[in-house]
Design a protein around this motif. Structure first.
Motif, PDB file in Angstrom:
ATOM      1  N   ASN A 130       0.863  -1.184   0.000  1.00  8.55           N
ATOM      2  CA  ASN A 130       0.000   0.000   0.000  1.00  8.55           C
ATOM      3  C   ASN A 130       0.902   1.237   0.000  1.00  8.55           C
ATOM      4  O   ASN A 130       0.858   2.069   0.903  1.00  8.55           O
ATOM      5  N   VAL A 131       1.765   1.307  -1.021  1.00  9.05           N
ATOM      6  CA  VAL A 131       2.728   2.396  -1.137  1.00  9.05           C
ATOM      7  C   VAL A 131       2.657   2.988  -2.540  1.00  9.05           C
ATOM      8  O   VAL A 131       2.093   2.389  -3.464  1.00  9.05           O
ATOM      9  N   ASP A 132       3.268   4.170  -2.678  1.00  6.10           N
ATOM     10  CA  ASP A 132       3.251   4.823  -3.983  1.00  6.10           C
ATOM     11  C   ASP A 132       4.226   4.175  -4.961  1.00  6.10           C
ATOM     12  O   ASP A 132       3.958   4.111  -6.157  1.00  6.10           O
ATOM     13  N   TYR A 133       5.386   3.665  -4.463  1.00  3.27           N
ATOM     14  CA  TYR A 133       6.394   3.101  -5.352  1.00  3.27           C
ATOM     15  C   TYR A 133       7.195   2.079  -4.556  1.00  3.27           C
ATOM     16  O   TYR A 133       7.947   2.446  -3.644  1.00  3.27           O
ATOM     17  N   ILE A 134       7.063   0.796  -4.883  1.00  4.09           N
ATOM     18  CA  ILE A 134       7.640  -0.272  -4.074  1.00  4.09           C
ATOM     19  C   ILE A 134       9.163  -0.160  -3.931  1.00  4.09           C
ATOM     20  O   ILE A 134       9.691  -0.296  -2.825  1.00  4.09           O
ATOM     21  N   PRO A 135       9.939   0.066  -5.006  1.00 12.57           N
ATOM     22  CA  PRO A 135      11.397   0.118  -4.835  1.00 12.57           C
ATOM     23  C   PRO A 135      11.883   1.244  -3.936  1.00 12.57           C
ATOM     24  O   PRO A 135      12.949   1.137  -3.324  1.00 12.57           O
ATOM     25  N   TYR A 136      11.105   2.343  -3.831  1.00 12.54           N
ATOM     26  CA  TYR A 136      11.525   3.478  -3.003  1.00 12.54           C
ATOM     27  C   TYR A 136      10.270   4.198  -2.507  1.00 12.54           C
ATOM     28  O   TYR A 136       9.885   5.252  -3.006  1.00 12.54           O
ATOM     29  N   PRO A 137       9.604   3.634  -1.509  1.00 14.36           N
ATOM     30  CA  PRO A 137       8.330   4.216  -1.062  1.00 14.36           C
ATOM     31  C   PRO A 137       8.518   5.532  -0.329  1.00 14.36           C
ATOM     32  O   PRO A 137       9.382   5.658   0.549  1.00 14.36           O
ATOM     33  N   THR A 138       7.716   6.521  -0.678  1.00 20.88           N
ATOM     34  CA  THR A 138       7.702   7.809   0.022  1.00 20.88           C
ATOM     35  C   THR A 138       6.387   8.032   0.770  1.00 20.88           C
ATOM     36  O   THR A 138       6.261   9.019   1.486  1.00 20.88           O
ATOM     37  N   LYS A 139       5.443   7.107   0.596  1.00 22.20           N
ATOM     38  CA  LYS A 139       4.143   7.243   1.241  1.00 22.20           C
ATOM     39  C   LYS A 139       3.508   5.862   1.354  1.00 22.20           C
ATOM     40  O   LYS A 139       3.541   5.069   0.405  1.00 22.20           O
ATOM     41  N   GLY A 140       2.940   5.554   2.520  1.00 22.23           N
ATOM     42  CA  GLY A 140       2.200   4.302   2.691  1.00 22.23           C
ATOM     43  C   GLY A 140       2.998   3.268   3.468  1.00 22.23           C
ATOM     44  O   GLY A 140       4.022   3.555   4.096  1.00 22.23           O
ATOM     45  N   TRP A 141       2.519   2.017   3.416  1.00 16.92           N
ATOM     46  CA  TRP A 141       3.165   0.943   4.149  1.00 16.92           C
ATOM     47  C   TRP A 141       3.070  -0.364   3.380  1.00 16.92           C
ATOM     48  O   TRP A 141       2.223  -0.538   2.497  1.00 16.92           O
ATOM     49  N   MET A 142       3.982  -1.277   3.688  1.00 13.70           N
ATOM     50  CA  MET A 142       3.958  -2.598   3.081  1.00 13.70           C
ATOM     51  C   MET A 142       4.493  -3.626   4.079  1.00 13.70           C
ATOM     52  O   MET A 142       5.244  -3.285   5.004  1.00 13.70           O
ATOM     53  N   LEU A 143       4.093  -4.871   3.873  1.00 14.48           N
ATOM     54  CA  LEU A 143       4.385  -5.936   4.825  1.00 14.48           C
ATOM     55  C   LEU A 143       4.742  -7.209   4.081  1.00 14.48           C
ATOM     56  O   LEU A 143       4.154  -7.530   3.047  1.00 14.48           O
ATOM     57  N   GLU A 144       5.720  -7.923   4.619  1.00 13.35           N
ATOM     58  CA  GLU A 144       6.070  -9.251   4.119  1.00 13.35           C
ATOM     59  C   GLU A 144       6.216 -10.193   5.302  1.00 13.35           C
ATOM     60  O   GLU A 144       6.908  -9.877   6.277  1.00 13.35           O
ATOM     61  N   ALA A 145       5.579 -11.355   5.241  1.00 11.20           N
ATOM     62  CA  ALA A 145       5.673 -12.362   6.293  1.00 11.20           C
ATOM     63  C   ALA A 145       5.983 -13.708   5.664  1.00 11.20           C
ATOM     64  O   ALA A 145       5.439 -14.048   4.599  1.00 11.20           O
ATOM     65  N   ASN A 146       6.872 -14.487   6.305  1.00  7.74           N
ATOM     66  CA  ASN A 146       7.299 -15.780   5.773  1.00  7.74           C
ATOM     67  C   ASN A 146       7.229 -16.852   6.841  1.00  7.74           C
ATOM     68  O   ASN A 146       7.593 -16.615   7.998  1.00  7.74           O
ATOM     69  N   LEU A 147       6.791 -18.029   6.428  1.00 10.70           N
ATOM     70  CA  LEU A 147       6.867 -19.223   7.267  1.00 10.70           C
ATOM     71  C   LEU A 147       7.556 -20.299   6.450  1.00 10.70           C
ATOM     72  O   LEU A 147       7.086 -20.682   5.375  1.00 10.70           O
ATOM     73  N   TYR A 148       8.704 -20.772   6.966  1.00 15.03           N
ATOM     74  CA  TYR A 148       9.554 -21.682   6.196  1.00 15.03           C
ATOM     75  C   TYR A 148       9.852 -22.914   7.033  1.00 15.03           C
ATOM     76  O   TYR A 148      10.065 -22.832   8.249  1.00 15.03           O
ATOM     77  N   THR A 149       9.893 -24.079   6.351  1.00 12.74           N
ATOM     78  CA  THR A 149      10.287 -25.304   7.034  1.00 12.74           C
ATOM     79  C   THR A 149      11.126 -26.159   6.101  1.00 12.74           C
ATOM     80  O   THR A 149      10.906 -26.184   4.887  1.00 12.74           O
ATOM     81  N   ARG A 150      12.085 -26.857   6.704  1.00 11.03           N
ATOM     82  CA  ARG A 150      12.951 -27.798   5.975  1.00 11.03           C
ATOM     83  C   ARG A 150      12.714 -29.177   6.552  1.00 11.03           C
ATOM     84  O   ARG A 150      12.805 -29.380   7.768  1.00 11.03           O
ATOM     85  N   LEU A 151      12.431 -30.140   5.667  1.00 12.05           N
ATOM     86  CA  LEU A 151      11.981 -31.457   6.102  1.00 12.05           C
ATOM     87  C   LEU A 151      12.862 -32.568   5.535  1.00 12.05           C
ATOM     88  O   LEU A 151      13.783 -32.325   4.774  1.00 12.05           O
ATOM     89  N   ILE A 152      12.550 -33.786   5.878  1.00 11.07           N
ATOM     90  CA  ILE A 152      13.090 -35.061   5.408  1.00 11.07           C
ATOM     91  C   ILE A 152      14.286 -35.512   6.237  1.00 11.07           C
ATOM     92  O   ILE A 152      14.195 -36.506   6.949  1.00 11.07           O
ATOM     93  N   GLN A 153      15.453 -34.822   6.149  1.00  3.65           N
ATOM     94  CA  GLN A 153      16.670 -35.348   6.739  1.00  3.65           C
ATOM     95  C   GLN A 153      16.803 -34.918   8.190  1.00  3.65           C
ATOM     96  O   GLN A 153      16.748 -33.736   8.516  1.00  3.65           O
ATOM     97  N   LYS A 154      17.024 -35.892   9.064  1.00  3.57           N
ATOM     98  CA  LYS A 154      17.115 -35.623  10.491  1.00  3.57           C
ATOM     99  C   LYS A 154      18.330 -34.748  10.784  1.00  3.57           C
ATOM    100  O   LYS A 154      19.332 -34.800  10.084  1.00  3.57           O
ATOM    101  N   ASN A 155      18.240 -33.955  11.844  1.00  2.58           N
ATOM    102  CA  ASN A 155      19.278 -33.021  12.281  1.00  2.58           C
ATOM    103  C   ASN A 155      19.471 -31.836  11.345  1.00  2.58           C
ATOM    104  O   ASN A 155      20.320 -30.989  11.590  1.00  2.58           O
ATOM    105  N   LEU A 156      18.714 -31.794  10.262  1.00  2.00           N
ATOM    106  CA  LEU A 156      18.736 -30.628   9.385  1.00  2.00           C
ATOM    107  C   LEU A 156      17.380 -29.927   9.365  1.00  2.00           C
ATOM    108  O   LEU A 156      17.196 -28.955   8.633  1.00  2.00           O
TER     109      LEU A 156
END
Length: 483
Positions: free
Chosen positions: A295-321
């Protein structure tokens, strides 16, 4: 009848007539003659049509997808300028165009009603880039220039074949052939919309790479590398991403990838915790959910508004990793003078579990966007971290260069230059930090001044003089850090 009585009677009759002739018209003027349509300024405007010009390749539905109004909509007259500005911002944030103009090309007023025809004039970018590739492998320019003494052995080079907007639907085809520090061949195709409603998309990619130098540990809050004449690390990855975009601001991504990584046995001899399994080959699945809101005027260099990024990551299969990681990043820009003076806040939070895990799972601060200005030469591994960045920006000047070589696409090259002051604070927790990593588990703070240069093709270049709590200072260079 006496003269005095006749005199008073005459005054009474005159007063009664004056009351009737004066009061009655005033009542009829306010109740019996309402204003006509021609006397009232219309509060609403009907969008009679929306026209697009300049889109030689981009398909109209891709453009209409970003526009917050359509043919047949009725808008408040006072809201129309804001809607036109929003449409331009959203179209520029698609990265399809170097310039966009959205304006009322025809205004009609009939019988007290307003109608408007809106024109969207776009200038498309160059979409085909068979470009030479040259990139430093270090975390930033300053680390390569100072710590690695500008060594060309730490450079990747090759050829990138990039076809953006491949079929006019904002889809991208990338083929990379890279050699140098790393050897890499990769293929990726991204189609943002696969349904009629233009809400669902796919992204597939395959990559194979090898390298002769590898970061195997962290000491003195700096990366420790080991190098061999033969290949020390080999990696193969195949991935697929499903995207969902319910409206112009929200984006949801679901990515699943298969990874096979092989390292030379020297790595485990020097750091057994690199792969705690003590095997030189690891196979695992990655799953990542990512949410983005703009919700910004220009993503690479915002001068007005706000933006949000959220991540949920998981690594599976091999034990101890195994690894679970949650992270969030938010940006908030408060304008004091639109596009010229603004206050910028950025907050970053990262959390990982299990705490005592493989070295390859420990990267925390100093990587990608999670960097503090003034600590470019340092990294902090661990399991939890947070950063708060604050900066004040003032535009110094803005110029438009005219390019006589290309009248159709790049006839105007705008350049904006900003002066800024900034201060960052942060913290990185690591229960098992090496004793030499003194920046872990302590309050971090940096500050400084800088100059930002912003231009077309999302070009952002930053020159910063920074200081930190260690008493060290320096000039640091950064290019755009994608959100």
């Amino acid at each position: 009848m006496s003269a005095r009585i006749r005199y008073y009677l005459l005054i009474f009759i005159v007063a009664l007539g004056s009351f009737r002739s004066g009061a009655q018209p005033s009542v009829s003027a306010t109740t019996d003659s309402p204003p006509t349509d021609s006397m009232v300024e219309p509060k609403w405007v009907l969008i009679n049509d929306v026209m697009i010009t300049g889109n030689d390749k981009t398909r109209p539905p891709i453009i209409f997808r970003e526009v917050p109004f359509q043919k047949g909509d009725t808008l408040l007259v006072d809201d129309l300028p804001g809607k036109l500005k929003l449409a331009r911002d959203l179209l520029m944030n698609t990265t399809l165009f170097v310039d966009v103009k959205v304006y009322v090309s025809t205004a009609i007023r009939e019988a007290g009603k307003r109608q408007a025809i809106i024109t969207i004039d776009v200038k498309e970018r160059w979409y085909l880039f068979p470009l030479p590739y040259f990139k430093l492998i270090d975390r930033n320019f300053n680390q390569w220039w100072v710590d690695q003494k500008r060594s060309l052995d730490r450079v990747n080079y090759g050829v990138k074949f990039i076809q953006n907007n491949f079929t006019g639907r904002n889809d991208n085809l990338d083929i990379w052939l890279i050699t140098g520090y790393n050897h890499q061949i990769s293929f990726r195709y991204q189609l943002p919309f696969i349904d009629k409603k233009l809400t669902k998309g796919i992204n597939i990619g395959v990559q194979y790479s090898t390298q002769k130098e590898l970061n195997i540990a962290t000491e003195d809050n700096k990366q420790v590398f080991v190098r061999k004449d033969n290949v020390i690390r080999e990696n193969f990855r195949v991935e697929a991403t499903y995207s969902y975009r319910p409206d112009v601001r929200q984006r949801h991504y679901f990515r699943l990838s298969y990874n096979r990584e092989h390292v030379d046995d020297t790595v485990l001899l020097l750091n057994p915790r690199y792969f705690p399994t003590l095997r030189t080959t690891a196979r695992f699945l990655d799953f990542n959910y990512q949410f983005k809101y703009y919700n910004v005027d220009y993503i690479p260099y915002p001068t007005k508004g706000w933006m949000l990024e959220a991540n949920l990551y998981t690594r599976l299969i091999q034990k101890n990793l195994d690894l679970w990681q949650a992270s969030a990043r938010a940006v908030y820009a408060i304008p004091f003078q639109p596009e010229r003076r603004f206050l910028h806040f950025e907050a970053i939070a990262i959390w990982k579990t299990p705490v005592n895990n493989a070295f390859i799972n420990q990267r925390l601060l100093g990587y990608n966007y999670a960097q503090m200005r003034g600590l470019e030469y340092n990294v902090m591994d661990g399991s939890a971290a947070g950063i708060l960045k604050t900066s004040f920006h003032q535009q110094l000047f803005s110029v438009v260069l005219h390019n006589p070589a290309s009248k159709k696409i790049h006839d105007r090259i705008p350049i904006r230059v900003f002066l800024k002051t900034f201060a960052d604070i942060g913290y990185a927790h690591n229960r098992y930090a090496h004793p030499s990593n003194t920046l872990n588990n302590t309050f971090l703070r940096t500050w400084g001044v800088g100059v930002d240069i912003v231009s077309i093709y999302d070009f952002v270049f930053k020159i910063q003089f920074s200081m930190n709590q260690l008493g060290t200072d320096g000039v640091y260079l950064h290019s755009r850090n994608d959100f």
